[in-house]
Scaffold this active site. Structure first.
Site, mmCIF file in Angstrom:
data_model
loop_
_atom_site.group_PDB
_atom_site.id
_atom_site.type_symbol
_atom_site.label_atom_id
_atom_site.label_comp_id
_atom_site.label_asym_id
_atom_site.label_seq_id
_atom_site.Cartn_x
_atom_site.Cartn_y
_atom_site.Cartn_z
ATOM 1 N N GLU A 105 -4.361 7.799 7.272
ATOM 2 C CA GLU A 105 -5.324 6.870 6.689
ATOM 3 C C GLU A 105 -5.635 5.728 7.658
ATOM 4 O O GLU A 105 -6.782 5.295 7.789
ATOM 5 C CB GLU A 105 -4.780 6.329 5.365
ATOM 6 N N HIS A 125 0.826 -1.205 0.000
ATOM 7 C CA HIS A 125 0.000 0.000 0.000
ATOM 8 C C HIS A 125 0.858 1.252 0.000
ATOM 9 O O HIS A 125 0.537 2.253 -0.662
ATOM 10 C CB HIS A 125 -0.919 -0.016 1.220
ATOM 11 N N GLU A 158 1.980 1.899 -3.430
ATOM 12 C CA GLU A 158 0.884 2.465 -4.217
ATOM 13 C C GLU A 158 0.869 3.984 -4.107
ATOM 14 O O GLU A 158 0.698 4.703 -5.098
ATOM 15 C CB GLU A 158 -0.447 1.883 -3.741
ATOM 16 N N HIS A 159 1.071 4.495 -2.905
ATOM 17 C CA HIS A 159 1.111 5.946 -2.705
ATOM 18 C C HIS A 159 2.347 6.568 -3.360
ATOM 19 O O HIS A 159 2.266 7.608 -4.020
ATOM 20 C CB HIS A 159 1.121 6.270 -1.209
#
Length: 467
Positions: free
Chosen positions: A167, A87, A90-91
């Site tokens: 997040e 993840h 991904e950022h």
């Protein structure tokens, strides 16, 4: 887990696909017709030298196109020390390349009214852009540049780490979402499928640039990627543009390279009958009860999808009627089946007052037992087949959904199934098949996860549910 605009609703059913593969060649493969809303949309597949797969679905009647790149990597590929790395990457791939700054990446799509996003799952990651058909070359260039030329700088990691920690905090503040992560941990224990996609505060804080660049090199090889485009697209043109973009980045063109096969696995699921309660001062208690289920390639998935729809897929479903309509015990109650490469889980969710948690779970368990023993009525079966068929077709009304279908089909199944074939598989489910899968899955020992202000006495009663 996703950028804010990506939908995060949990599915009520998952449908697989299976037909013979197209030949592995470096030139456009034979066309496989797939029924579309306005006639026939053509799905074509090409494997480039180097092992990169390109699949497209052409619908000349629309004026948009969605382009995506799927990576064969998800959170289940992480070690505990790398939890959250997929993840985090991904950022970071949005933070800049040698050709574009982070602002250039976002501004290029904004300037043409396009949408750009990404999402990370437990078994794959996807980066995509949706644009006017005339702007497809731009979308291809930008997304390919991100995947092949990201700088993954230490300063960008330091900045984005704070965003990801926010997040995680945002997810923790939403008990209706967080309870599903809690259930995954309850069901799968300390295994890759049991850990959250986002990672933890400690694991994300400990990630370093060196670890992330090594992870990127390992998992973003062309043999592990699938390019998917849907809408008003020309397959040969997409192939040429993708090939040029990857060549510019120096990607391998080894003619002997073979695409990675769909994921397999042999996860051992710990003993069930566990109860996990996280006490929080919420007005509602958020409850999940579920049991181990079948993999996404199991032939029984069609019957289980219909069963899931009948039990908790809509307002006429068995659980909604029994729990909410007849007794008013919950506002939200639904069921869904999540399927992975080697296992899955069938799950019931409800949001109710803390004092009614036991009654809701007891009633849900009784309904599962009833269906496991006696199956569904003919009317319930007809409704569930109709609902699942309709939602399957209506869910494919935009190019983004079509791109998702063919990209995931190639990555996870290695092939495509036409919409007509999918509808045929759903319609062919028999009462006997439903009874068999219900008797197997619904009678398995469940586990329970709850987030809410339960007392010790209320918590102790939950052991009766899983006994």
């Amino acid at each position: 887990m996703t950028h804010p605009s990506f939908p995060t609703a949990r599915p009520t059913a998952q449908v697989g696909r299976a037909v013979a593969r197209q030949p592995l060649t470096g030139t456009p493969s034979a066309q496989t017709p797939v029924e579309g809303r306005d006639g026939v949309g053509t799905v074509r597949r090409t494997v480039l030298p180097g092992g990169l797969r390109v699949v497209t679905e052409s619908l000349p009647s629309v004026r948009s196109a969605t382009f995506g790149i799927w990576a064969h990597v998800g959170s289940r590929d992480e070690t505990p020390a790398l939890a959250g790395a997929t993840h985090c990457l991904e950022h970071l791939l949005f933070k800049g390349t040698e050709r574009r700054s982070a602002l250039d990446i976002s501004a290029s799509l904004d300037a043409v009214g396009g949408e750009m996003n990404a999402f990370t799952g437990k078994e794959f990651t996807c980066y995509y852009a949706r644009v006017l058909d005339t702007d497809l070359p731009l979308a291809i260039d930008v997304v390919c540049d991100m995947l092949t030329g990201s700088l993954i700088r230490a300063e960008d990691l330091d900045a984005e780490r704070g965003v990801i920690l926010e997040e995680i905090a945002m997810t923790e503040d939403d008990p209706g979402d967080c309870v599903h992560d809690l259930f995954a941990a309850t069901l799968f224990g300390d295994t890759p499928l049991g850990r959250p996609v986002l990672g933890t505060v400690d694991s994300v804080t400990a990630l370093t640039r060196d670890r992330l660049t090594a992870f990127h090199r390992e998992h973003y090889d062309p043999t592990r990627l699938v390019v998917a485009a849907a809408g008003n697209v020309d397959h040969d043109t997409v192939v040429q543009q993708v090939q040029a973009a990857f060549a510019r980045a120096g990607a391998s063109t080894d003619p002997e390279a073979v695409p990675l096969a769909p994921r397999a696995g042999s996860l051992h699921i710990p003993a069930q009958g566990r109860v996990e309660v996280v006490r929080r001062s919420t007005e509602q208690a958020h409850v999940v009860m579920g049991m181990p289920s079948i993999s996404r390639t199991d032939d029984r998935r069609w019957a289980l999808s219909v069963l899931s729809a009948a039990l908790g897929g809509g307002m006429s479903s068995r659980l909604f009627q029994e729990v909410r309509e007849k007794r008013g015990l919950a506002y939200a109650v639904y069921a869904y089946n999540s399927a992975f490469a080697d296992c899955g889980h069938f799950t019931v969710y409800a949001g109710c007052r803390p004092g009614q948690v036991y009654d809701v779970l007891r009633l849900c368990r009784e309904q599962l037992h009833e269906v496991a023993g006696n199956g569904l009525s003919g009317e319930e079966l007809r409704r569930a087949v109709g609902q699942l068929s309709g939602s399957t077709v209506l869910g494919l009304e935009d190019t983004g959904a079509l791109m998702h279908r063919i990209g995931k089909g190639e990555l996870c199944f290695g092939d495509q199934l036409s919409v007509d074939d999918m509808l045929g598989r759903i319609a062919a489910v028999t009462p006997d098949e439903l009874r068999e899968v219900a008797a197997d899955i619904l009678e398995r020992t469940p586990s329970v996860s709850v987030i809410g202000p339960l007392t010790d006495r209320q918590t102790a009663r939950l052991d009766r549910i899983v006994a």
